[in-house]
Each structure stands twice: as structure tokens, then as C-alpha cells.
Write an enzyme that holds these catalytic residues in place. Structure first.
Site, PDB file in Angstrom:
ATOM      1  N   LYS C  76      52.368  42.103  46.136  1.00 30.35           N
ATOM      2  CA  LYS C  76      51.859  43.125  45.216  1.00 30.35           C
ATOM      3  C   LYS C  76      52.179  44.495  45.801  1.00 30.35           C
ATOM      4  CE  LYS C  76      47.594  44.287  42.677  1.00 30.35           C
ATOM      5  NZ  LYS C  76      46.172  43.912  42.456  1.00 30.35           N
ATOM      6  N   SER C 151      44.807  43.052  37.740  1.00 32.27           N
ATOM      7  CA  SER C 151      45.890  43.977  37.999  1.00 32.27           C
ATOM      8  C   SER C 151      47.083  43.360  38.713  1.00 32.27           C
ATOM      9  CB  SER C 151      45.360  45.136  38.850  1.00 32.27           C
ATOM     10  OG  SER C 151      44.954  44.657  40.124  1.00 32.27           O
ATOM     11  N   SER C 175      41.223  40.571  39.776  1.00 36.62           N
ATOM     12  CA  SER C 175      42.657  40.846  39.659  1.00 36.62           C
ATOM     13  C   SER C 175      43.584  39.777  40.220  1.00 36.62           C
ATOM     14  CB  SER C 175      42.993  42.190  40.299  1.00 36.62           C
ATOM     15  OG  SER C 175      42.512  43.237  39.485  1.00 36.62           O
TER      16      SER C 175
END
Lengths: 481, 95, 481
Positions: C76, C151, C175
Site C-alpha cells: 500500500k 482504503s 480498510s
């Protein structure tokens, strides 16, 4: 109208740690810009603070020294505001639960009276960087070397009633943090900074007037001047029908005036909240006891001991314990010569005026404590008189060696041989026959005054080297018959 | 709690976020509806409840006072928008 | 070869059936071929990946390889990766080449894993749909009209589309778990403090936790083994010993007590999802689990409390993005205020600005008690709910989301309706307990995620339950493309 001045101080003391409060960067003063600003200090995204154990210990030391409650659970909070010298956009400080709670210090005023001043709290926080305003095409330069240096912010109660009291308090705290070895106290480098909250109120009124905060005053002299200037301003303002506005003001020593600072954050809404990157700091009672057992002798204890152990006056004891260096010096002189009173007189007299004249601190004294003690020994064993000792001291200050070397080299050894002194006195009396006549014809009261004349002539004749006690005694015998 | 134009302007200023005049009503609208959601928690009586700042409620670990960082200025300033003579440059700071 | 799980790929690498370079080239080719539309990567680190793959092959040859050596992963884009852009999905950091390595990515480097690139995400991890990214929305590989969740939407889409063997994510309010649910993956949010946050760009410090996103629980166990552990650079990292996460995978579920919170199965839950979860519950029963109803009475307060706490922390965490030391800086600022206002106006997207303003509001003078403190108290109530529930059951089971993946753009103008979709995941972050999401079947041809929450440090148990379920079902083997 009679006005009463009310002053409270916020002192920022930089703690003498090797590394910063939340990072492993060095804290050395004067490094090239931003060479001591690491990832954490620069607030690089993703970096996190870890608390320095020594900063905690130093704060606990201070708390114990002012007899304060230690915050056994204390919490770091974020103080949010934007400023280029504050890389994270918040300062890590302490708000609701500081590491040091209520305590107090006793300050000694010029007239010798002692006043107790309350310390509201002391908390740990990080210092900000510096903005340099040299012109870079209309830009300011930011140096973040100082960002993250540990500070202990010491907040007093509004207990001071004059600029002199404020200075005495600031000096007391200054001396204390240096005794404790937790701050180097260097005001010129900003290691010890004072903000003064000043207000006035009509004498007898119980509620406080509106206060102004005077920021970052960097010498004790300026504290006194800044406060007096600000007090004058406030009184004149009120007497002219105006009102004091609560604000931060800057003291300008060149113009001897204070002026309003444009506020950093006009609304001053700092949005404090517990820093989620740090956990509550829990201090174990055993840690507190360990720190307590390691505390050095503090100024007040030293003062009391100087009085009880050495029989010094309260005033002398307080002067000699004002700084750790002064006290150490005095005690070394005392140890060397074994005479506390003479040691005190010389340290507070000749030595202090020498240091004042050359504007140096006692730890840079050209005459070492051992040298001074050695010289006092020669006074005590009658090798030299007090008068000659002043010459010897001056010579030591000029780097001419120890007292014994100087006495030997300059032939300053006192004459104590009774026969030699008698012969010298006979010459003096013969040369002043008229005065001898006059003396012998006078009454007791008159004789007392005249006796000094003969002593002076005798000392002059011996170039100061004759033992004064012997001169006195033999003269008396010869004159009075 | 509904937020009006002046609330939005105040918050944006505190947070140093520039806003276009035309965007303010939309921000006021959305922030008000978010605050409306948040205000649901006002109905709960939490008197006597200790706030919880960290889930595990552990305590702060202390770092030994040792210098572990060396000078990385050149590398760290390579990603800076404006520097000169080792300093970060910003529009003039007025004291 | 991309159909294999991480564990299978590891076996193939160790048996020399394939090389890491071959595997890496295969994934790079898939990214090249498929990611143009999916948009799951922000940065592909092709050269770095191949270099790491060659080093991994050397380790595989010399016998120093571990289970992750040579496995191509994606991270990420909020884990700082030295020398590689780390954007956090924001224009603010579009130009930010991280000068250091996060602990999580460093641990993967040490384990010999290969970094294929950095995955797309909601800007600063603020979002549940991956539509707030500066780099555009990510598409759900199961239906490219739909969001993949957020996210960590880029990581989810990349793993689901078999563009990498597995990926890292972070979970502040769901997330990791919610996008895993929307894309048919297994994703684990560990206990708060289990994985170091050093180098992980903060959204909400007291809630953020990194974890693995993979195809199976077995893969997650291998990944968590590398990620978990104490880190002296993160004060909130815990010193709790790290167990062998693979050791208990094969324990039978006989006697496992599974709690269904009644508050999670009421109004607002999509019927298709409810049915799917019902089937999954029956499956667990068949494996020996006992099902009980439990209650999390304060669950409905979690969303308001979360949006106060997360926004408050974020408002402060994001103050460091000021255009001074790194990141975006507006053109030709006229003065300091203009530098701040425009850099932050132009550098942040609308959702980030909204959350900063909400957080600023919740902390501001006069509102702190009503918002921030009230939210922290509710946080306590929610933690207490979990403590009480875990007295009765070993794990708590629910859907990951009340609704299936929705259309891109559908909720973009209605932040509140988007916030409400976090209802099942958010409580675990507030309480800090671990949770795993895993595929439980399909509704309307879309994956349905099941969430299992456990007590602090119960990751081995959660992975065990998930693995046993995956031994009995094949939902996790379904591929979208």
C-alpha cells in the site's frame, strides 16, 4: 494611587541530554544548520517519537528539588499551531497531567529576607527550531537543529511583587537547575529563557489586573528592566484612562521599551489532546527514591550547612552557595587552609572583585582555590600580613605562581625577629623624637590616636614586612615605658 | 450541530486550508451532515466513564539517551521544495 | 502460475520448479496487461523487483531462503519505501520519494520478498471506496463498474486480479477487511500494536494497524509472521512475544464458541449478504462450532465516535504537510499564510479537507469535551462490550459490510452514507482487537466477506478458524478474471 505589581514567570530550561527528547539526534549547540535534524525532527511522514529516559529523570530531579508532587502518571499532549519552525504543526508538550506538580522555592531578597514562591507545575516539552531572518531574496531560512531539544517549562505562581523579586526567583531557579546538572543555564545560547507575566492592580485589590506576557528575555538584567518598563507602561496607560490588553509583548533592550508582538496564532486555539503516538508515562516509586538518593546537596541545604558547620553569617552563606561552582571553590579554599572565615572573606572580597573586573566566571578564575587556600595558610602562620597578602594575590592573578613562590621571589616574608624589630623601632622613635615627647605628655585618649602614627611609620620603615602584632606590642612597651 | 459559512471559514483557517468562495456552501452542507451523524453520540450518558485514549492501555517505554542519528542533511534536503545554505526557505517570517 | 496461493508459490520456488525472476516477470507482465483499467498500482517498481528477484534466487540457491523469499508482493502506498515514491494517494506527496524504509517493508526485504510496486489507496487512507485517490478510482476486478472498497482498494484489486501473490494493507476503520470482503480475499487486521507503525504514514495513530491481504488464511499467517513484532521506534508497538502463526492452522474447530452480535444482523443488512453469512455460519457449525447470540450494545455509537477520534488525530497528523520540508508546495507563495493555505488547498483532496475540518472542530476550544472526550468515553464502552462478549465466546462473526460493492461514483456526494458502511468493522479499531475477513460466498455474483473478531492477540485462533473454513469451502479459490 498606590499600585501593586504582580509577576509570574515561565522559565524554559533546556535539559542537558546528549540526544533529543523524542529522537536520537544530537543536541550540541552551534552545529551547521539542519545537520542535527533527523527524520523525526523533520516530521517526515511515518516517523514516530520515543521518549528519552534522561529527560524524564532530569524532570523528576527538578520536581524533588522543589519539593513538588511528582506526576506518577503523566501524559504528553499535542499543542497544535502552524509555524515554520514547528515541523509537525504541533508541539509535543504536557497539559493536564504534567510530570511535576505543585512545589515551591525560597528566594533570598537583597535585605536578607526569605520569601517562598510557589511553582504551579513543570512539564516536559520539545523545543522548536529557529527562523533566521537574513535575507534570502525576501525569504526566511529555517534551521531545525534545535527542534526536539528537551525543555522543562517551569511555571511559577503569580507570587512576585517586584522586578527584583522576579530576578531573585529566576536566579534561584537558575542556580537550582545548574546544581542539579539538568541545564547548563547558558542564557546567551538560549538554554535558559524567561517569559514574564506582568500585571498591576491598585493596592488592596484582591483580583488580578490584566496581564501581559514578556517573551524570551535573555539576561537577568533585562528581566528587571523589562518588567519595570512594562509596569510603568501599564500604570501610565491605566492612569490615562486606558485599559491593559492581554497580549504577548517583546522587550527591546536597545530602546528600553516593550512592544506588542503579532500573535503567532491569533485565535490561540491550540486544540490540545493526548498525543496518540505516545503512551502515558508511569513513574515507579522506586525510581523516584533512586533519583532522590542521587540528588546533590542543594543551594538551601548548602546555605544551612555553611552557617552551622562554618559559623558563617546568613548573608555570607547565601552568597557562597549561590552557584555550585562558587560553593565548590569556597569549600576547596576552606579545605586547603582550614579557616572558613578567612576563606569566605577572600572569596567574597578580593576574588569576587577580581572576577567582576575581568568579567569572568569563578570556574575560569586565574587563581585556583588551592592557590588561594595556600596563600591564606601563609597569613595564618604569620609568614605574610593581610596587607602583603593582597600583593601576593595580585601576583597570583597575574600568573606569577603560588603564594610561596611569590613570597620567596619578592622577599615578602614577614619579619618576626624581636631583636630586629626592636632595632628598627628604636630608629623610628629616634627620628620622631618630637612626636615621642608629645605622646608622652598626652592623656590616654589622645595617646590612642597618636599611636597609629608610630605604627604607620614603623610599617613604612619595614616596607610592610614587620609583623604587625609584634610592632604593636613592642611599640607600646617602648612608648609607654 | 449545523455549521454555517463563518464556522467553515474559521475551521479552514485554523487548519490552514484555503477555500474558494464558491466551495464554502458545499463544505458547510457536508460538514453539517457529518456533524449530524456525530451528534448521535451526544444522547449517551457517559458520566463516570473513563476516556480511552489507547486500546491496550500500556505505558510509555523510554529510550536510552544515546545519539543514534548522524547528519543526513543532503539526502533529506534533496526532497525539499526550497533550500539555501542548508536552510529551508519560507516566505519571510514576521515576528 | 498466478493461480497458485502464496504458500504454493513458496513451495514451487523452494523446489526450483520456478525461479523468482520468472515469477516476478510473470506478475509484471500481468500488471502491464491488466492494470491499465484496474488502476490498482500507483507505482510499479520493475527494476527494483527484478533486482530483488535475482537476489532471492541466489538465496534460494544457497539455502538461506525463508518462506517469503522470492515472493512478489505489493505494498500500500503509505509504507515509506526508500528511494521510491510514497504518495499516500495524494497530490500532496506525488513528488515524495521516501528517504527511509518503513519497518513493515524492511521486514519483507529482510525476508527476501520482492516488491512489485506501490498500490493505490484512498487519499491518506481516508475512504471506504478508493475513490478519493489523487490517482483516480480503483476498479473491482469482479465488476469493473464497482468500487473495490477502501482504503486499501489498490492492494485488494491487485491481489484479487492476481497481479501479485499478496499485498500489505492498513486498517483504521476496516480498510483491510472491507476491501478484502468486496474482492474475495482473506485480510487480517492484527491487534493494535502488533505491527510497527514506523514508516507507515499516519491517518489516525491510535487506530491504524497494518496487516496482510492475501488469498488464504494460510498465506496471511506467513505474511503476518514477517510483519509482526516489537519495534523500538514505535512507542505503541507491544513487546508481547510473536507466536508461530501457522502452528495452529490445523486445529479442529470442535467446541469453538462463535458469537453473532444481534446488533449486526438487523436493519440495513442486505438480504443476499445475510443469507450468505447464514450459510457460512451453518458451515462452521458443521465443523464443530457452537453458535451463540452476543450483544455489543454500544456498537451503533462506534461510527460517530470513530469519525471524531480518527478525524481529530488526522487533523493533527496532517499538519506536517505544509510545503516547507517535502511534498507539494504551491507556486510563488506571496507570504507565509499564502504558502500554508494554498499548498494545503491544492495538495489535499475534498475528503481529506473535510476530515481535517471535522477533527479541528472536535478539538477546538469549547467543543473538546462534547466531541473528543465523549468519543473517547464511548470508545471505553465499546472496549468493555468486547471484553464482556469474549467472556462468552471465542470469536465474533459478522459480515464485513452491510452492503455489497457499489458503483463507482454512487456515494461520492454523500459522505455520511459511505461512512455508515463501516458499521461492522470500525468497532475492532476502536477497541484494538484483531479481525480477519474471508470470502464466505457470493451474492448477485459478487463476493461476500465474513468477519471474525477475537480477543487481543488471538490472531492464531482467528487464522485457525479461517483456515478450517477454507479447508471446507472453495470460495477463496474463485478468481474474477
Amino acid at each position: 494611587m498606590q499600585w501593586e505589581i504582580v509577576i509570574g514567570l515561565e522559565i524554559h530550561a533546556q535539559l542537558t541530554t546528549a540526544s533529543k527528547i523524542f529522537s536520537g539526534s544530537a543536541t550540541t549547540f552551534g552545529a551547521e544548520p539542519n545537520t542535527q535534524a533527523s527524520l523525526v525532527d523533520l516530521a517526515m511522514p511515518g516517523t514516530l517519537p520515543v521518549l528519552n529516559a534522561q529527560a524524564v529523570k532530569n524532570a523528576v530531579k527538578f520536581g524533588l528539588a522543589i519539593d513538588a508532587e511528582i506526576g506518577m502518571t503523566n501524559v504528553f499532549a499535542r499543542k497544535n499551531y502552524f509555524y515554520p519552525d514547528l515541523p509537525k504543526g504541533y508541539q509535543i508538550s504536557q497539559m493536564d497531567l504534567p510530570i511535576v506538580g505543585k512545589g515551591h522555592v525560597d528566594i533570598t531578597l537583597d535585605d536578607g529576607t526569605v520569601k517562598r514562591v510557589g511553582v504551579t507545575r513543570a512539564h516536559l516539552e520539545e523545543d522548536a527550531g529557529k527562523s533566521l531572518h537574513e535575507d534570502f531574496q525576501g525569504m526566511s531560512g529555517i534551521d531545525l537543529n534545535r527542534a526536539g531539544t528537551p525543555l522543562l517549562e517551569i511555571v511559577s505562581e503569580p507570587d512576585m511583587r517586584s522586578a527584583k523579586e522576579a530576578v531573585a526567583y529566576a536566579r534561584t531557579i537558575h542556580s537550582l537547575v545548574r546544581y542539579l546538572g539538568i541545564c547548563d543555564g547558558n542564557m546567551a545560547e538560549g538554554s535558559f529563557r524567561c517569559d514574564c507575566n506582568v500585571s498591576v492592580r491598585p493596592k488592596g485589590q484582591t483580583e488580578f489586573g490584566t496581564r501581559c506576557e514578556l517573551k524570551n528575555i535573555n539576561s537577568f538584567r533585562f528581566i528587571e528592566r523589562a518588567i519595570n518598563t512594562e509596569v510603568q507602561r501599564q500604570i501610565e496607560l491605566i492612569e490615562d484612562g486606558g485599559t491593559v490588553v492581554q497580549e504577548t509583548r517583546l522587550y527591546d533592550p536597545n530602546k528600553d521599551e516593550t512592544r506588542s508582538m503579532r500573535s503567532k496564532e491569533e485565535a490561540n486555539d491550540y486544540r490540545y489532546f493526548p498525543d496518540p503516538d505516545l503512551l502515558p508515562v508511569v513513574i515507579e516509586p522506586s525510581f523516584v527514591e533512586q533519583v532522590r538518593s542521587e540528588l546533590p546537596e542543594l543551594p538551601q541545604q548548602k546555605r544551612e550547612r555553611f552557617q552551622s558547620e562554618f559559623g558563617l553569617s546568613a548573608y555570607d552563606a547565601s552568597v557562597l552557595s549561590a552557584s555550585r561552582e562558587m560553593a565548590d571553590y569556597f569549600e576547596q579554599v576552606q579545605r586547603t587552609c582550614g579557616d572558613a572565615k578567612l576563606a569566605a572573606n577572600w572569596v567574597m572580597g578580593e576574588l569576587s572583585s577580581l572576577l567582576n573586573k575581568s568579567d569572568i566566571e569563578i570556574d575560569q578564575s586565574p587563581v585556583s582555590a588551592e592557590q588561594l587556600g595556600g596563600m591564606i595558610l601563609r597569613i595564618k602562620d604569620n609568614t605574610i600580613s593581610g596587607k602583603i597578602a593582597k600583593m601576593v594575590f595580585e601576583a597570583m592573578a597575574n600568573g606569577e605562581g603560588d603564594a610561596d613562590q611569590i613570597i620567596e621571589a619578592r622577599g615578602l616574608k614577614q619579619v618576626t625577629d624581636t631583636g630586629a624589630i626592636e632595632a628598627m623601632l628604636d630608629e623610628v622613635l629616634a627620628a620622631n623624637a618630637a612626636q615621642v615627647e608629645q605622646y608622652r605628655a598626652s592623656d590616654e585618649a589622645k595617646r590612642g590616636k597618636m599611636f597609629g602614627f608610630f605604627v604607620g611609620q614603623a610599617m613604612k620603615a619595614s616596607r610592610g614586612k614587620a609583623n604587625p602584632q609584634q610592632v604593636n606590642q613592642l611599640l607600646k612597651q617602648k612608648l609607654d615605658g | 450541530m449545523a455549521l454555517d459559512r463563518s464556522d467553515v471559514e474559521h475551521l479552514a483557517h485554523l487548519a490552514r486550508i484555503g477555500l474558494k468562495e464558491a466551495e464554502i456552501p458545499a463544505y458547510a452542507d457536508k460538514l453539517s451532515s457529518i456533524m449530524g451523524l456525530i451528534d448521535r453520540m451526544q444522547a449517551v450518558d457517559t458520566s463516570g466513564v473513563q476516556p480511552l485514549a489507547h486500546p491496550l492501555e500500556t505505558t510509555q517505554r523510554l529510550r536510552a539517551d544515546v545519539v543514534t542519528e548522524d547528519n543526513q542533511r543532503d539526502a533529506l534536503q534533496a526532497i525539499a521544495p526550497a533550500t539555501e545554505q542548508g536552510l529551508y526557505l519560507v516566505p519571510r517570517v514576521i515576528e | 502460475m498466478h493461480e497458485k496461493t502464496l504458500a504454493e508459490l513458496s513451495a514451487a520456488l523452494h523446489s526450483k520448479a520456478i525461479s523468482s525472476v520468472e515469477l516476478t516477470e510473470h506478475y509484471l507482465a500481468r500488471i502491464q496487461q491488466l492494470d491499465g483499467t484496474l488502476n490498482s498500482f500507483i507505482t510499479v517498481t520493475q527494476e527494483l523487483a527484478l533486482e530483488q528477484a535475482r537476489a532471492a534466487d541466489a538465496r534460494l540457491a544457497d539455502g538461506s531462503a525463508g518462506p517469503l523469499t522470492g515472493i512478489p508482493l505489493a505494498h500500500k502506498d503509505l509504507f515509506c519505501t526508500r528511494g521510491v515514491r510514497t504518495s499516500c494517494g495524494s497530490k500532496m506527496l506525488d513528488n515524495f520519494v521516501a528517504p527511509y524504509e518503513s519497518t513493515v517493508t524492511q521486514r519483507f526485504i529482510d525476508a527476501g520478498a520482492v516488491t512489485l510496486g506501490k498500490t493505490n489507496m484512498d487519499e491518506f487512507a481516508m475512504g471506504s471506496s478508493n475513490e478519493s485517490s489523487f490517482y483516480g478510482p480503483v476498479r473491482n476486478p469482479w465488476n469493473q463498474e464497482l468500487i473495490p472498497g477502501g482504503s486499501s482498494g489498490g492492494s485488494a484489486a491487485a491481489v484479487a486480479a492476481r497481479l501479485c501473490a499478496a499485498a500489505t494493507g492498513t486498517d483504521t476503520g476496516g480498510s483491510i477487511r472491507q476491501p478484502s470482503g468486496f474482492t474475495g480475499l482473506t485480510g487480517l487486521k492484527p491487534t493494535y500494536g502488533r505491527v510497527s507503525r514506523w514508516g507507515m504514514i499516519a491517518y489516525a495513530s491510535s487506530l491504524d494497524q497494518a496487516g496482510p491481504m492475501a488469498r488464504t488464511a494460510e498465506d496471511c499467517a506467513l505474511l503476518l509472521q514477517a510483519m509482526a513484532g516489537f519495534d523500538e521506534r514505535d512507542s505503541t508497538s507491544v513487546e508481547h512475544p510473536v507466536p508461530d502463526y501457522s502452528a495452529e492452522l490445523n486445529q479442529p474447530l470442535q467446541g469453538l464458541r462463535v458469537g453473532l452480535p444481534k446488533e449486526y444482523f438487523g436493519e440495513g443488512l442486505d438480504a443476499g449478504i445475510a443469507n450468505t453469512i447464514d450459510q457460512a455460519v451453518k458451515q462452521l457449525q458443521a465443523l464443530g462450532a457452537e453458535i451463540r447470540e452476543v450483544s455489543l450494545p454500544n456498537a451503533e455509537l462506534a461510527i460517530p465516535a470513530y469519525y471524531v477520534i480518527a478525524s481529530a488525530e488526522a487533523s493533527s497528523n496532517l499538519s506536517r504537510f505544509d510545503g516547507v520540508r517535502y511534498g507539494y508546495r504551491c507556486e510563488n507563495p506571496t507570504d507565509l499564510m499564502d504558502l500554508y493555505l494554498r499548498s494545503r488547498e491544492e495538495g489535499f483532496g475534498a475528503e481529506v479537507k473535510r476530515r481535517i475540518m471535522v477533527g479541528t472542530y472536535a478539538l477546538s476550544a469549547g467543543y473538546y469535551d462534547a466531541y473528543y472526550l465523549q468519543a473517547q468515553k464511548i470508545r471505553r464502552l465499546i472496549k468493555n462490550d468486547f471484553l464482556a462478549a469474549f467472556e462468552q465466546v471465542d470469536v465474533i462473526l459478522s459480515p464485513t459490510s452491510p452492503i455489497p460493492a457499489f458503483r463507482i461514483g454512487e456515494k461520492i456526494d454523500d459522505p455520511v452514507s459511505l461512512y455508515l458502511t463501516d458499521i461492522y468493522t470500525i468497532t475492532a479499531n476502536l477497541a484494538g482487537v484483531p479481525g480477519v475477513a474471508l470470502p464466505a460466498g457470493f451474492a448477485d455474483d459478487l463476493p461476500v466477506g465474513m468477519q471474525l473478531l477475537g480477543p487481543y492477540f488471538s490472531e492464531p485462533r482467528l487464522l485457525n478458524v479461517a483456515h478450517q473454513y477454507q479447508q471446507a469451502t472453495d470460495w477463496h479459490t474463485r478468481a474474477p478474471l
